[in-house]
Design a protein around this motif. Structure first.
Motif, mmCIF file in Angstrom:
data_model
loop_
_atom_site.group_PDB
_atom_site.id
_atom_site.type_symbol
_atom_site.label_atom_id
_atom_site.label_comp_id
_atom_site.label_asym_id
_atom_site.label_seq_id
_atom_site.Cartn_x
_atom_site.Cartn_y
_atom_site.Cartn_z
ATOM 1 N N ARG A 125 27.109 12.698 -42.973
ATOM 2 C CA ARG A 125 25.812 13.297 -43.318
ATOM 3 C C ARG A 125 25.506 13.142 -44.797
ATOM 4 O O ARG A 125 24.362 12.916 -45.180
ATOM 5 C CB ARG A 125 25.787 14.783 -42.956
ATOM 6 N N ALA A 126 26.528 13.257 -45.640
ATOM 7 C CA ALA A 126 26.314 13.097 -47.081
ATOM 8 C C ALA A 126 25.811 11.690 -47.397
ATOM 9 O O ALA A 126 25.020 11.499 -48.317
ATOM 10 C CB ALA A 126 27.603 13.391 -47.844
ATOM 11 N N THR B 248 39.492 7.986 -46.584
ATOM 12 C CA THR B 248 39.641 9.063 -45.612
ATOM 13 C C THR B 248 41.128 9.331 -45.408
ATOM 14 O O THR B 248 41.970 8.459 -45.645
ATOM 15 C CB THR B 248 39.001 8.709 -44.257
ATOM 16 N N VAL B 249 41.449 10.544 -44.981
ATOM 17 C CA VAL B 249 42.829 10.930 -44.727
ATOM 18 C C VAL B 249 42.932 11.282 -43.250
ATOM 19 O O VAL B 249 42.143 12.076 -42.734
ATOM 20 C CB VAL B 249 43.227 12.158 -45.584
ATOM 21 N N ARG C 231 42.185 13.384 -36.316
ATOM 22 C CA ARG C 231 40.939 13.557 -37.061
ATOM 23 C C ARG C 231 41.010 12.899 -38.437
ATOM 24 O O ARG C 231 42.078 12.637 -38.959
ATOM 25 C CB ARG C 231 40.639 15.039 -37.225
ATOM 26 N N HIS C 232 39.839 12.670 -38.991
ATOM 27 C CA HIS C 232 39.747 12.111 -40.338
ATOM 28 C C HIS C 232 39.129 13.165 -41.262
ATOM 29 O O HIS C 232 38.167 13.829 -40.888
ATOM 30 C CB HIS C 232 38.848 10.863 -40.353
ATOM 31 N N ARG C 233 39.707 13.292 -42.439
ATOM 32 C CA ARG C 233 39.185 14.205 -43.455
ATOM 33 C C ARG C 233 38.853 13.391 -44.698
ATOM 34 O O ARG C 233 39.421 12.325 -44.927
ATOM 35 C CB ARG C 233 40.205 15.283 -43.835
ATOM 36 N N VAL C 234 37.942 13.922 -45.497
ATOM 37 C CA VAL C 234 37.540 13.272 -46.734
ATOM 38 C C VAL C 234 37.656 14.296 -47.857
ATOM 39 O O VAL C 234 37.133 15.416 -47.729
ATOM 40 C CB VAL C 234 36.088 12.747 -46.640
ATOM 41 N N SER D 219 37.886 19.723 -48.937
ATOM 42 C CA SER D 219 37.831 18.549 -48.057
ATOM 43 C C SER D 219 36.858 18.839 -46.919
ATOM 44 O O SER D 219 36.599 19.996 -46.595
ATOM 45 C CB SER D 219 39.217 18.193 -47.505
ATOM 46 N N VAL D 220 36.336 17.765 -46.343
ATOM 47 C CA VAL D 220 35.357 17.912 -45.259
ATOM 48 C C VAL D 220 35.728 16.996 -44.104
ATOM 49 O O VAL D 220 36.495 16.045 -44.265
ATOM 50 C CB VAL D 220 33.921 17.586 -45.739
ATOM 51 N N ASP D 221 35.172 17.278 -42.928
ATOM 52 C CA ASP D 221 35.398 16.409 -41.785
ATOM 53 C C ASP D 221 34.530 15.156 -41.901
ATOM 54 O O ASP D 221 33.657 15.064 -42.764
ATOM 55 C CB ASP D 221 35.137 17.155 -40.482
ATOM 56 N N LEU D 222 34.785 14.205 -41.043
ATOM 57 C CA LEU D 222 34.071 12.937 -41.114
ATOM 58 C C LEU D 222 32.583 13.114 -40.833
ATOM 59 O O LEU D 222 31.749 12.439 -41.428
ATOM 60 C CB LEU D 222 34.693 11.926 -40.151
#
Length: 79
Positions: free
Chosen positions: A28-29, A50-51, A56-59, A20-23
């Motif tokens: 950027r992707a 998003t979660v 914070r939001h994670r993807v 998982s990555v941050d928002l």
């Protein structure tokens, strides 16, 4: 926001992402700035799910890759 230029992730960087990555990384992707990403999340129109984790939001990377049209990771990311 910070005045720093945002540079899109390269194909190799996308394939090397963790589970998982941050928002910011997800933005950027997609080649968008973080402010746009937060605006789209608030509108419910961010390109993938998003979660929310605390404030914070994670993807999930699998969802990010699928929304980018990358169905399978190659065995090796080429240079």
């Amino acid at each position: 926001m910070t005045g720093r230029p945002h540079t899109p992730l390269t194909f190799r960087e996308v394939l090397d992402l963790p589970v998982s990555v941050d928002l910011r990384t997800a933005a950027r992707a997609y080649g968008m700035c973080l402010a746009t990403a937060y605006r789209l999340v608030a509108l419910g129109t961010f390109p993938c799910e998003t979660v929310r984790v605390g404030r914070r939001h994670r993807v999930l990377t699998a969802r990010l890759l699928a929304s980018l049209g990358i169905e399978e990771r190659p065995a090796r990311a080429w240079p």
